[in-house]
Design an enzyme around this catalytic site. Sequence first.
Site, short mmCIF file in Angstrom:
data_model
loop_
_atom_site.label_atom_id
_atom_site.label_comp_id
_atom_site.label_asym_id
_atom_site.label_seq_id
_atom_site.Cartn_x
_atom_site.Cartn_y
_atom_site.Cartn_z
N LYS A 51 13.45 -6.59 -24.04
CA LYS A 51 15.10 -6.56 -24.44
C LYS A 51 15.66 -5.46 -25.22
CE LYS A 51 15.98 -10.08 -21.71
NZ LYS A 51 16.63 -9.98 -20.85
N PRO A 109 22.88 -12.31 -26.96
CA PRO A 109 23.29 -13.67 -27.43
C PRO A 109 21.74 -14.08 -28.43
CG PRO A 109 22.40 -13.87 -25.28
CD PRO A 109 22.54 -12.53 -25.56
N GLY A 110 22.22 -14.99 -29.24
CA GLY A 110 21.31 -15.43 -30.09
C GLY A 110 20.43 -16.54 -29.16
N ILE A 111 20.24 -17.69 -30.27
CA ILE A 111 19.73 -18.91 -29.20
C ILE A 111 20.60 -19.64 -28.65
CG2 ILE A 111 18.26 -20.91 -29.80
CD1 ILE A 111 17.07 -19.64 -32.28
N VAL A 112 20.39 -19.79 -27.24
CA VAL A 112 21.15 -20.31 -26.40
C VAL A 112 20.29 -21.90 -26.01
CG1 VAL A 112 22.59 -20.19 -24.41
CG2 VAL A 112 22.39 -18.42 -25.83
N GLY A 113 21.03 -22.87 -25.82
CA GLY A 113 20.27 -24.11 -25.40
C GLY A 113 20.04 -24.03 -23.74
N THR A 114 19.29 -23.41 -23.44
CA THR A 114 18.76 -23.34 -22.12
C THR A 114 17.34 -23.82 -21.75
OG1 THR A 114 17.75 -21.18 -22.12
CG2 THR A 114 20.32 -21.28 -21.53
N ASN A 165 21.70 -10.55 -15.02
CA ASN A 165 21.57 -11.58 -15.89
C ASN A 165 20.29 -12.30 -15.92
OD1 ASN A 165 22.62 -13.52 -18.22
ND2 ASN A 165 22.53 -15.08 -16.70
N TYR A 193 8.70 -9.96 -24.61
CA TYR A 193 9.83 -10.34 -24.33
C TYR A 193 10.84 -9.41 -25.16
CZ TYR A 193 14.31 -12.97 -23.65
OH TYR A 193 15.60 -13.20 -23.68
#
Length: 129
Positions: free
Chosen positions: A85, A111-116, A15, A81
């Site tokens: 991927k 995943p699409g946009i993930v709030g990280t 990951n 990036y």
Amino acid sequence: MAVEAGGQLDAFIANAGIAQVESLLDYRSSDFDTIFDVNVKGAFNSYRAAARQLIAQGSSGKIVGAASIVAFRPFAFLGPYSATKWAVRGLTQAAAMEWAEHRITVNAYSPGIVGTAMWDLIDGGIQFS
């Protein structure tokens, strides 16, 4: 280490990943090397270590890698990036084909946009017009 503590490996998740928001014209070659080392070589080395352990155990198992929405649709200012991927996606598919005979399944999630914190960096660096 995990095998010593748990007795065997059943599933492995690769990951790790880094991103840098930068125009392709401004992206430094050294940064390109770094992102490929982490995102692609990291997956490659992790996948192989997990597969070798599963084969040595003589058991089936699962390996999962982190791709991204950009493995299907690249984003501007995330060219390297995106390329990493796409590479993880291809590596995952090849590993799945090679290791199926050992009853090892290899998949990647995208995943699409993930709030990280990484998305906060990306979102802050992209100028949408």
